[in-house]
Design a protein around this motif. Structure first.
Motif, PDB file in Angstrom:
ATOM      1  N   GLY A 110       0.940  -1.159  -0.152  1.00 37.39           N
ATOM      2  CA  GLY A 110      -0.006  -0.032  -0.236  1.00 37.39           C
ATOM      3  C   GLY A 110       0.879   1.107   0.005  1.00 37.39           C
ATOM      4  N   ASN A 111       0.445   2.332   0.511  1.00 38.92           N
ATOM      5  CA  ASN A 111       1.208   3.479   0.776  1.00 38.92           C
ATOM      6  C   ASN A 111       1.045   3.977   2.077  1.00 38.92           C
ATOM      7  N   GLU A 112       1.449   5.495   2.330  1.00 36.70           N
ATOM      8  CA  GLU A 112       1.472   5.943   3.558  1.00 36.70           C
ATOM      9  C   GLU A 112       0.342   6.378   4.059  1.00 36.70           C
ATOM     10  N   LYS A 113      -0.757   6.580   3.214  1.00 38.16           N
ATOM     11  CA  LYS A 113      -1.957   6.824   3.699  1.00 38.16           C
ATOM     12  C   LYS A 113      -3.040   5.468   3.958  1.00 38.16           C
ATOM     13  N   VAL A 114      -3.089   4.661   3.300  1.00 41.59           N
ATOM     14  CA  VAL A 114      -3.459   3.512   3.677  1.00 41.59           C
ATOM     15  C   VAL A 114      -2.541   2.217   3.547  1.00 41.59           C
ATOM     16  N   GLY A 152      -6.613  -7.333   5.754  1.00 38.55           N
ATOM     17  CA  GLY A 152      -6.738  -6.062   6.282  1.00 38.55           C
ATOM     18  C   GLY A 152      -6.131  -4.838   5.936  1.00 38.55           C
ATOM     19  N   VAL A 153      -6.642  -3.723   6.585  1.00 40.20           N
ATOM     20  CA  VAL A 153      -6.283  -2.520   6.277  1.00 40.20           C
ATOM     21  C   VAL A 153      -5.991  -1.588   7.626  1.00 40.20           C
ATOM     22  N   ASN A 154      -5.085  -0.763   7.537  1.00 37.17           N
ATOM     23  CA  ASN A 154      -4.704   0.275   8.776  1.00 37.17           C
ATOM     24  C   ASN A 154      -4.879   1.530   7.942  1.00 37.17           C
ATOM     25  N   VAL A 155      -5.389   2.447   8.698  1.00 40.66           N
ATOM     26  CA  VAL A 155      -5.537   3.853   8.070  1.00 40.66           C
ATOM     27  C   VAL A 155      -4.958   4.613   9.292  1.00 40.66           C
ATOM     28  N   SER A 163      -3.774   4.387  14.597  1.00 38.17           N
ATOM     29  CA  SER A 163      -4.498   3.991  13.266  1.00 38.17           C
ATOM     30  C   SER A 163      -5.942   3.259  13.413  1.00 38.17           C
ATOM     31  N   PHE A 164      -6.683   3.476  12.554  1.00 41.87           N
ATOM     32  CA  PHE A 164      -7.980   2.526  12.326  1.00 41.87           C
ATOM     33  C   PHE A 164      -7.570   1.370  11.674  1.00 41.87           C
ATOM     34  N   ASN A 165      -8.142  -0.006  11.970  1.00 39.53           N
ATOM     35  CA  ASN A 165      -7.923  -1.023  11.240  1.00 39.53           C
ATOM     36  C   ASN A 165      -9.063  -2.108  11.286  1.00 39.53           C
ATOM     37  N   ALA A 166      -9.127  -2.715   9.996  1.00 35.23           N
ATOM     38  CA  ALA A 166     -10.239  -3.752  10.024  1.00 35.23           C
ATOM     39  C   ALA A 166      -9.676  -4.902   9.363  1.00 35.23           C
ATOM     40  N   GLN A 167     -10.312  -6.005   9.400  1.00 32.65           N
ATOM     41  CA  GLN A 167      -9.756  -7.080   8.667  1.00 32.65           C
ATOM     42  C   GLN A 167     -10.628  -8.004   8.605  1.00 32.65           C
ATOM     43  N   LEU A 168     -10.787  -8.840   7.422  1.00 32.11           N
ATOM     44  CA  LEU A 168     -11.231  -9.787   6.953  1.00 32.11           C
ATOM     45  C   LEU A 168     -10.641 -11.233   7.158  1.00 32.11           C
ATOM     46  N   ARG A 169     -11.112 -12.228   7.930  1.00 36.80           N
ATOM     47  CA  ARG A 169     -10.381 -13.310   7.883  1.00 36.80           C
ATOM     48  C   ARG A 169     -11.186 -14.651   8.090  1.00 36.80           C
TER      49      ARG A 169
END
Length: 199
Positions: A110-114, A152-155, A163-169
């Protein structure tokens, strides 16, 4: 004995990963919504399954390289057993809870934003006894090996380190009472939502 060796291997891999870590660390905590996709079907239309549930999980990710992290985590899991029969209302057949020891290898991109990440998950489920409705004592359950994968994703929230994080597992796991050979499949799809702080 095989389960004990599997648990020992998980702990060794996690200890090795954290020892090699040279980068940032992130403490991550999540609410976990678990949706089982399997059940126990003895035939005749009757089934027993684990109900959907809400749990909690906390993990500490160690960055081994700039893009690879090792994350040991501890989760609390509790749910109801639901018995279903054609033409009859669903019945609460008991409760079961346990503690999960998980280890994930996260590949970040990803990048610095996501910050996106994905990778395999290996773990061990320490089940408590099944507590049947209106009955005592509980029914002992074998502890089980868990494996699966997550995305998952960290914002990041600016320069704060939070960071806000969400994940599908998806995990493959089961419930096996010691008293018989019946195996209740669980194999949950899980949605994790929470926050993390990097230090």
């Amino acid at each position: 004995m095989r389960s004990r060796w599997a648990l020992a291997l998980i702990l060794v891999l996690l200890a090795g990963g954290t020892a090699w870590a040279e980068g940032d660390r992130a403490f991550r905590f999540n609410l976990v919504y678990s949706m089982p996709t399997s059940d126990f079907d003895p035939g005749g239309g009757e089934t027993t399954e684990l109900d959907e549930s809400l749990g909690f999980e906390a993990g500490l990710e160690f960055m081994v390289t700039d893009s690879i992290g090792v994350e040991p985590a501890l989760g609390l899991f509790e749910s109801e057993l639901i018995f279903m029969e054609p033409g009859q209302p669903d019945m609460d057949d008991g409760d079961v809870e346990g503690i999960r020891i998980l280890g994930a290898v996260n590949f970040h991109f990803g990048n610095e934003k996501v910050d996106l990440f994905a990778g395999p998950v290996l773990g061990y489920m320490l089940w408590d006894d099944i507590q049947p409705v209106g009955m005592s004592p509980g029914a002992p359950v074998d502890d089980e090996l868990i494996f699966g994968a997550g995305f998952g994703v960290n914002v990041p929230g600016g320069e704060s380190g939070w960071s806000f994080n969400a994940q599908l597992r998806y995990l493959q796991m089961e419930l096996s009472p010691e008293a018989n050979s019946n195996v209740l499949g669980i194999d949950p799809v899980e949605v994790l939502v929470g926050a993390s702080v990097r230090f």
